[in-house]
Motif scaffolding. Structure first.
Motif, mmCIF file in Angstrom:
data_model
loop_
_atom_site.group_PDB
_atom_site.id
_atom_site.type_symbol
_atom_site.label_atom_id
_atom_site.label_comp_id
_atom_site.label_asym_id
_atom_site.label_seq_id
_atom_site.Cartn_x
_atom_site.Cartn_y
_atom_site.Cartn_z
ATOM 1 N N ALA A 272 -13.248 15.804 -1.848
ATOM 2 C CA ALA A 272 -13.231 14.621 -2.711
ATOM 3 C C ALA A 272 -12.919 14.993 -4.158
ATOM 4 C CB ALA A 272 -14.569 13.895 -2.618
ATOM 5 N N LEU A 273 -13.604 16.017 -4.673
ATOM 6 C CA LEU A 273 -13.400 16.408 -6.067
ATOM 7 C C LEU A 273 -11.988 16.926 -6.319
ATOM 8 C CD1 LEU A 273 -16.760 18.273 -6.851
ATOM 9 C CD2 LEU A 273 -15.963 16.151 -7.911
ATOM 10 N N GLU A 274 -11.487 17.764 -5.440
ATOM 11 C CA GLU A 274 -10.163 18.361 -5.664
ATOM 12 C C GLU A 274 -9.050 17.334 -5.524
ATOM 13 O OE1 GLU A 274 -9.603 22.483 -3.894
ATOM 14 O OE2 GLU A 274 -11.599 21.973 -3.141
ATOM 15 N N SER A 275 -9.150 16.461 -4.520
ATOM 16 C CA SER A 275 -8.079 15.475 -4.359
ATOM 17 C C SER A 275 -8.077 14.473 -5.511
ATOM 18 C CB SER A 275 -8.208 14.753 -3.017
ATOM 19 O OG SER A 275 -9.457 14.128 -2.877
ATOM 20 N N TYR A 276 -9.271 14.131 -6.019
ATOM 21 C CA TYR A 276 -9.355 13.172 -7.116
ATOM 22 C C TYR A 276 -8.832 13.760 -8.429
ATOM 23 C CZ TYR A 276 -11.225 9.314 -9.904
ATOM 24 O OH TYR A 276 -11.356 8.229 -10.744
ATOM 25 N N THR A 277 -8.942 15.074 -8.594
ATOM 26 C CA THR A 277 -8.493 15.716 -9.837
ATOM 27 C C THR A 277 -7.162 16.441 -9.674
ATOM 28 O OG1 THR A 277 -9.804 17.708 -9.334
ATOM 29 C CG2 THR A 277 -10.861 16.004 -10.671
ATOM 30 N N ALA A 278 -6.512 16.283 -8.528
ATOM 31 C CA ALA A 278 -5.249 16.982 -8.283
ATOM 32 C C ALA A 278 -4.146 16.469 -9.206
ATOM 33 C CB ALA A 278 -4.828 16.816 -6.823
ATOM 34 N N ILE A 303 -3.981 5.331 -3.802
ATOM 35 C CA ILE A 303 -4.688 5.042 -2.547
ATOM 36 C C ILE A 303 -5.652 6.165 -2.199
ATOM 37 C CG2 ILE A 303 -4.433 4.516 -0.113
ATOM 38 C CD1 ILE A 303 -1.751 3.243 -0.728
ATOM 39 N N SER A 304 -5.215 7.395 -2.315
ATOM 40 C CA SER A 304 -6.115 8.522 -2.062
ATOM 41 C C SER A 304 -7.314 8.490 -3.013
ATOM 42 C CB SER A 304 -5.372 9.851 -2.214
ATOM 43 O OG SER A 304 -4.563 10.107 -1.093
ATOM 44 N N ASP A 305 -7.079 8.072 -4.246
ATOM 45 C CA ASP A 305 -8.176 8.005 -5.213
ATOM 46 C C ASP A 305 -9.333 7.143 -4.697
ATOM 47 O OD1 ASP A 305 -6.786 9.569 -6.995
ATOM 48 O OD2 ASP A 305 -6.218 7.931 -8.330
ATOM 49 N N VAL A 306 -8.995 6.041 -4.048
ATOM 50 C CA VAL A 306 -10.026 5.128 -3.540
ATOM 51 C C VAL A 306 -10.899 5.836 -2.516
ATOM 52 C CG1 VAL A 306 -10.432 3.001 -2.238
ATOM 53 C CG2 VAL A 306 -8.633 3.073 -3.986
ATOM 54 N N PHE A 341 -13.648 9.647 5.090
ATOM 55 C CA PHE A 341 -13.097 9.099 3.848
ATOM 56 C C PHE A 341 -12.391 10.190 3.039
ATOM 57 C CE2 PHE A 341 -16.956 6.032 3.880
ATOM 58 C CZ PHE A 341 -16.344 5.247 4.842
ATOM 59 N N ALA A 342 -13.080 11.321 2.852
ATOM 60 C CA ALA A 342 -12.488 12.412 2.078
ATOM 61 C C ALA A 342 -11.274 12.987 2.795
ATOM 62 C CB ALA A 342 -13.528 13.505 1.834
ATOM 63 N N GLY A 343 -11.311 12.985 4.142
ATOM 64 C CA GLY A 343 -10.166 13.482 4.898
ATOM 65 C C GLY A 343 -8.920 12.655 4.658
ATOM 66 N N ILE A 344 -9.084 11.336 4.612
ATOM 67 C CA ILE A 344 -7.935 10.472 4.322
ATOM 68 C C ILE A 344 -7.465 10.711 2.894
ATOM 69 C CG2 ILE A 344 -7.147 8.082 4.123
ATOM 70 C CD1 ILE A 344 -9.255 7.381 6.275
ATOM 71 N N ALA A 349 -3.446 13.469 -0.621
ATOM 72 C CA ALA A 349 -3.336 13.960 -1.997
ATOM 73 C C ALA A 349 -3.306 15.474 -2.049
ATOM 74 C CB ALA A 349 -4.503 13.431 -2.834
ATOM 75 N N GLY A 350 -4.117 16.122 -1.203
ATOM 76 C CA GLY A 350 -4.210 17.578 -1.217
ATOM 77 C C GLY A 350 -5.449 18.061 -1.939
ATOM 78 N N VAL A 351 -5.632 19.351 -1.905
ATOM 79 C CA VAL A 351 -6.705 20.033 -2.625
ATOM 80 C C VAL A 351 -6.056 21.026 -3.580
ATOM 81 C CG1 VAL A 351 -8.506 19.728 -0.891
ATOM 82 C CG2 VAL A 351 -6.877 21.605 -0.632
ATOM 83 N N HIS A 352 -6.874 21.768 -4.339
ATOM 84 C CA HIS A 352 -6.222 22.735 -5.227
ATOM 85 C C HIS A 352 -6.983 24.058 -5.315
ATOM 86 C CE1 HIS A 352 -8.722 21.346 -8.722
ATOM 87 N NE2 HIS A 352 -8.415 20.107 -8.354
ATOM 88 N N LEU A 353 -7.549 24.416 -6.441
ATOM 89 C CA LEU A 353 -7.987 25.796 -6.648
ATOM 90 C C LEU A 353 -9.199 26.199 -5.817
ATOM 91 C CD1 LEU A 353 -7.454 26.275 -10.491
ATOM 92 C CD2 LEU A 353 -6.095 27.203 -8.613
ATOM 93 N N CYS A 354 -10.186 25.333 -5.652
ATOM 94 C CA CYS A 354 -11.356 25.726 -4.857
ATOM 95 C C CYS A 354 -10.936 26.159 -3.460
ATOM 96 C CB CYS A 354 -12.371 24.596 -4.757
ATOM 97 S SG CYS A 354 -13.206 24.190 -6.293
ATOM 98 N N HIS A 355 -10.058 25.373 -2.849
ATOM 99 C CA HIS A 355 -9.609 25.725 -1.506
ATOM 100 C C HIS A 355 -8.657 26.922 -1.526
ATOM 101 C CE1 HIS A 355 -11.539 22.185 0.178
ATOM 102 N NE2 HIS A 355 -11.200 22.633 1.374
#
Length: 492
Positions: A272-278, A303-306, A341-344, A349-355
């Motif tokens: 959730a955090l990574e996709s929202y801040t991507a 849409i991913s933000d929601v 929810f986070a999976g959608i 959107a994707g993830v970033h540095l943590c992953h």
């Protein structure tokens, strides 16, 4: 937002729309629409990473004059949710006309009620099936290949995966390569480790029955594994491999041990955090010349933000309860939905540095044993490997979109009313440390067997993860990665 001529971008967009669509409006109608567009403009996020608002460039589909994308896509599996809903799977397979089903799980799960419920449904509905229960927790290229061989020899027409992300990802890979028998294993693996070829052949239907509340793999076209030659994780990412249906039965999560529930939940948190801040989708490059080349991980989008924001709210409300009380059906059910929810959200959107940084943490594990996991090999569970770097990472990325970092901190319980934008990273990092401490997470990378001497190898293992690391809202160097790993050696 003004153009070079001083006119509002929204006003110009409206004028272009009116001309191209031959719209006839009276002055009152025009004024109402322009007023609405200006309201949208004022509501737009103005942080550095999102100041290039989402609609910008949407009027042009000609990527020969663009270096970044102008569109995003939403894709997800169908989801069915409800306590006891696993009993319907036999009917689903009957409805599909399945003649020869491959059911994949692991040896521990094969003894638990979740697999038993699925097998009973298959038997009740007269479904012919074979079981593969040799899935490895945190799969490797070798374990993927073993499952692929089983799938190729079985000539299956439908696949069923009952388990966590390891099982579902293994089943995705088995289905993919069984449908491409001539393909080399690296053909579909993400570049630069693999060739990243597009998937052209249709796959067999896959039904996923997740038993953990974390990976969201039932919703995504991603399959992750440890690539043993490089001691790092990589994966396969394509919308073509996502399950046809995810059957989300919250009763299955009641059998999760405490630490499995915690580590699965941390994966939801970071998704959730990574996709929202991507990085926003319209700042991601290159712009695909053909839509088939548009990646599954596209960058943050409206849409991913929601989905990501809502998942974060659920995590904040229910995760601690779900970890502390395995019989709290409301909390565990809510976390199961949060995983979806986070999976959608991150699946598009994707993830970033943590992953990206987590993959060498898991891949280079030495002797660490994980509580609650019945495995014989050293293991840093995926969710744990992801969350250990989260305070350092979000402190680093916050300057690019401080509003989103502050919003995340507030959702997780921080009082941000007097916080300055430049302090967003520190506040979110402190909030995360407290959250992890409350759930008794190991004290940094040092507590799972790493030292400063391991940082060069960890950085080396992160560099090939550009599929996700390039979605960081803040550009980074090898030195930046070294500093992030060093800052993550100790959390508290």
């Amino acid at each position: 937002m003004k153009s070079s001529s001083g006119s509002s971008t929204f006003t110009l967009a409206f004028q272009d729309f009116s001309r191209s669509n031959r719209v006839c409006l009276d002055m009152a109608g025009r004024d109402r629409i322009v007023h609405l567009l200006r309201q949208l403009e004022r509501a737009a996020c103005r942080c550095p990473a999102h100041s290039n608002t989402f609609h910008q460039g949407a009027g042009s589909a000609n990527c020969t004059v663009r270096t970044t994308d102008y569109a995003f896509e939403m894709a997800s599996s169908n989801i069915r949710y409800g306590p006891g809903v696993s009993k319907e799977i036999g009917m689903d397979l009957q409805n599909l006309g399945a003649c020869n089903v491959c059911l994949m799980t692991d040896r521990n799960l094969s003894l638990l009620p979740s697999v038993k419920a699925v097998l009973e449904s298959l038997a009740k509905n007269g479904v012919n099936f074979k079981v593969y229960d040799n899935v490895r927790v945190e799969p490797t290229d070798s374990s993927f290949k073993d499952a692929i061989t089983f799938a190729k020899n079985g000539s299956f027409d439908v696949y069923v995966a009952v388990g966590g992300g390891s099982v579902i990802d293994t089943c995705k890979a088995a289905n993919l390569y069984a449908c491409h028998p001539e393909a080399d294993f690296l053909d579909f693996v993400n570049a630069p480790i693999g060739k990243g070829k597009p998937i052209m052949n249709p796959l067999k239907p896959l039904i996923a029955v997740p038993t953990t509340a974390g990976t969201g793999s039932e919703t995504t076209g991603v399959a992750i594994f440890d690539y043993e030659p490089l001691k790092t994780k990589t994966g396969i990412a394509s919308r073509a491999i996502r399950p046809m249906l995810g059957i989300v039965d919250p009763t299955h999560t009641l059998s999760m041990p405490e630490r499995v529930a915690a580590n699965s939940g941390f994966d939801v948190l970071c998704h959730a955090l990574e996709s929202y801040t991507a990085l926003p989708y319209d700042q991601r490059s290159p712009c695909p010349s053909n839509p088939i080349q548009r990646p599954a991980y596209q960058g943050s989008n409206p849409i991913s933000d929601v989905w990501s924001r809502h998942a974060l709210h659920v995590v904040a409300k229910y995760m601690k309860r779900a970890v502390r009380d395995p019989e709290d059906l409301e909390a565990r059910s809510s976390m199961h939905l949060a995983s979806v929810f986070a999976g959608i959200g991150f699946g598009n959107a994707g993830v970033h540095l943590c992953h990206g940084m987590s993959y060498p943490i898991a891949g280079n594990v030495k002797t660490h044993t994980a509580k609650g996991y019945s495995v014989e090999h050293p293991l840093v569970p995926h969710g744990l490997s992801v969350v250990l770097t989260s305070p350092a990472v979000f402190s680093f990325t916050a300057p690019m979109c401080p509003e989103r970092h502050l919003e995340a901190a507030e959702i997780l319980g921080a009082d941000v009313r007097q916080v300055k934008r430049q302090d967003a990273g520190a506040v979110l990092a402190d909030t995360l440390r407290q959250f992890l401490s409350d759930l008794h997470v190991e004290d940094g990378l040092g507590a799972v067997g790493y030292s400063k001497d391991d940082i060069p190898a960890l950085v080396k293992g992160t560099l090939p993860q550009e599929r996700v690391t390039k979605l960081s809202p803040r550009k980074h160097t090898e030195e930046d990665l070294s500093q992030l790993f060093e800052a993550s050696m100790k959390l508290y």
